[in-house]
Scaffold this active site. Sequence first.
Site, PDB file in Angstrom:
ATOM      1  N   HIS A  17     -21.851  17.595  28.744  1.00 49.63           N
ATOM      2  CA  HIS A  17     -21.186  17.974  27.483  1.00 49.63           C
ATOM      3  C   HIS A  17     -21.196  16.794  26.510  1.00 49.63           C
ATOM      4  O   HIS A  17     -21.453  16.950  25.320  1.00 49.63           O
ATOM      5  CB  HIS A  17     -19.708  18.340  27.721  1.00 49.63           C
ATOM      6  CG  HIS A  17     -19.474  19.534  28.580  1.00 49.63           C
ATOM      7  ND1 HIS A  17     -18.605  19.521  29.643  1.00 49.63           N
ATOM      8  CD2 HIS A  17     -19.978  20.800  28.532  1.00 49.63           C
ATOM      9  CE1 HIS A  17     -18.566  20.729  30.204  1.00 49.63           C
ATOM     10  NE2 HIS A  17     -19.393  21.513  29.562  1.00 49.63           N
ATOM     11  N   LYS A  41      -8.736  33.594  33.744  1.00 48.80           N
ATOM     12  CA  LYS A  41      -9.425  32.520  34.460  1.00 48.80           C
ATOM     13  C   LYS A  41      -8.427  31.499  34.975  1.00 48.80           C
ATOM     14  O   LYS A  41      -7.448  31.192  34.292  1.00 48.80           O
ATOM     15  CB  LYS A  41     -10.395  31.826  33.489  1.00 48.80           C
ATOM     16  CG  LYS A  41     -11.810  31.724  34.010  1.00 48.80           C
ATOM     17  CD  LYS A  41     -12.755  31.376  32.897  1.00 48.80           C
ATOM     18  CE  LYS A  41     -13.850  30.452  33.380  1.00 48.80           C
ATOM     19  NZ  LYS A  41     -14.832  30.178  32.345  1.00 48.80           N
ATOM     20  N   ARG A  90     -29.450  24.280  29.989  1.00 50.34           N
ATOM     21  CA  ARG A  90     -29.849  23.481  31.150  1.00 50.34           C
ATOM     22  C   ARG A  90     -31.038  24.070  31.876  1.00 50.34           C
ATOM     23  O   ARG A  90     -31.842  23.353  32.445  1.00 50.34           O
ATOM     24  CB  ARG A  90     -28.689  23.387  32.156  1.00 50.34           C
ATOM     25  CG  ARG A  90     -27.593  22.475  31.722  1.00 50.34           C
ATOM     26  CD  ARG A  90     -26.359  22.687  32.555  1.00 50.34           C
ATOM     27  NE  ARG A  90     -25.741  23.956  32.238  1.00 50.34           N
ATOM     28  CZ  ARG A  90     -24.539  24.323  32.641  1.00 50.34           C
ATOM     29  NH1 ARG A  90     -23.841  23.525  33.415  1.00 50.34           N
ATOM     30  NH2 ARG A  90     -24.038  25.473  32.281  1.00 50.34           N
ATOM     31  N   SER A 127     -19.463  21.518  35.178  1.00 48.38           N
ATOM     32  CA  SER A 127     -18.034  21.380  35.489  1.00 48.38           C
ATOM     33  C   SER A 127     -17.737  21.920  36.878  1.00 48.38           C
ATOM     34  O   SER A 127     -16.902  21.371  37.600  1.00 48.38           O
ATOM     35  CB  SER A 127     -17.186  22.122  34.457  1.00 48.38           C
ATOM     36  OG  SER A 127     -17.314  21.531  33.194  1.00 48.38           O
TER      37      SER A 127
HETATM   38  P1  ADP Z   1     -18.782  27.894  29.464  1.00 48.07           P
HETATM   39  O1  ADP Z   1     -17.718  28.397  30.399  1.00 48.07           O
HETATM   40  O2  ADP Z   1     -18.705  28.477  28.085  1.00 48.07           O
HETATM   41  O3  ADP Z   1     -20.176  27.867  30.021  1.00 48.07           O
HETATM   42  P2  ADP Z   1     -18.828  25.053  29.840  1.00 48.07           P
HETATM   43  O4  ADP Z   1     -17.699  24.108  29.593  1.00 48.07           O
HETATM   44  O5  ADP Z   1     -19.301  25.173  31.263  1.00 48.07           O
HETATM   45  O6  ADP Z   1     -18.325  26.408  29.244  1.00 48.07           O
HETATM   46  O7  ADP Z   1     -20.083  24.677  28.956  1.00 48.07           O
HETATM   47  C1  ADP Z   1     -20.016  24.572  27.560  1.00 48.07           C
HETATM   48  C2  ADP Z   1     -21.408  24.341  26.980  1.00 48.07           C
HETATM   49  O8  ADP Z   1     -21.943  23.122  27.459  1.00 48.07           O
HETATM   50  C3  ADP Z   1     -22.439  25.402  27.352  1.00 48.07           C
HETATM   51  O9  ADP Z   1     -23.287  25.613  26.235  1.00 48.07           O
HETATM   52  C4  ADP Z   1     -23.225  24.771  28.455  1.00 48.07           C
HETATM   53  O10 ADP Z   1     -24.555  25.279  28.535  1.00 48.07           O
HETATM   54  C5  ADP Z   1     -23.225  23.324  28.000  1.00 48.07           C
HETATM   55  N1  ADP Z   1     -23.439  22.404  29.105  1.00 48.07           N
HETATM   56  C6  ADP Z   1     -22.723  22.285  30.231  1.00 48.07           C
HETATM   57  N2  ADP Z   1     -23.247  21.337  31.052  1.00 48.07           N
HETATM   58  C7  ADP Z   1     -24.336  20.844  30.411  1.00 48.07           C
HETATM   59  C8  ADP Z   1     -25.336  19.868  30.745  1.00 48.07           C
HETATM   60  N3  ADP Z   1     -25.318  19.201  31.889  1.00 48.07           N
HETATM   61  N4  ADP Z   1     -26.326  19.639  29.839  1.00 48.07           N
HETATM   62  C9  ADP Z   1     -26.349  20.344  28.677  1.00 48.07           C
HETATM   63  N5  ADP Z   1     -25.461  21.284  28.317  1.00 48.07           N
HETATM   64  C10 ADP Z   1     -24.468  21.536  29.168  1.00 48.07           C
END
Ligand code: ADP
Length: 153
Positions: A17, A41, A90, A127
């Site tokens: 992120h 959630k 990703r 995450s």
């Molecule tokens: P959500 O529950 O909406 O997927 P996340 O917090 O998991 O929320 O992710 C938010 C955003 O960050 C999403 O667009 C996800 O693809 C991106 N993201 C998460 N991890 C990575 C990573 N390692 N590299 C690039 N983008 C990421």
Amino acid sequence: MKRAIFPGSFDPITLGHYDIIQRGLSLFDELVIAIGENAEKRYMFSLEERIRFISEAFAGEPRIRVMSYTGLTVDFCKKVEAGFILRGLRNPGDFEFEKAIAHTNRKLSEIETVFLLTASGKSYISSSIVRDVIRNGGDFTGLVPDTVRVSKS
Ligand code: ADP
């Protein structure tokens, strides 16, 4: 003024992120990190903790705001007057999922979704993997900004 929101759960914020946010700052004048709150959630970190981890990681960056929201992402965009949604990609799974959401959001509004590819070396970070490492007592510090702290209880 180009303003984008970067929506997600951020449970917790990871270095994946962090990288997307930093690179997003070169595309947009302002970024609103938008923490989606879904009543169904269960989160590992409270909303206050998730906000704090991100705010502290970007302390001193006036072009970043951290907010939470419920409801439709496009409605939140309108509320904060953002014309763009920033998302990270990703892998092909992310692409398929994001494509459907981006098309739907376009159907509902004029808001454009902008995708950034994950940095090489960070694509494996999520995450949910971080939460798994934490739950099992592993060293998670290389996966998240150092503002992410786990309180011992
Ligand atoms: P959500 O529950 O909406 O997927 P996340 O917090 O998991 O929320 O992710 C938010 C955003 O960050 C999403 O667009 C996800 O693809 C991106 N993201 C998460 N991890 C990575 C990573 N390692 N590299 C690039 N983008 C990421």
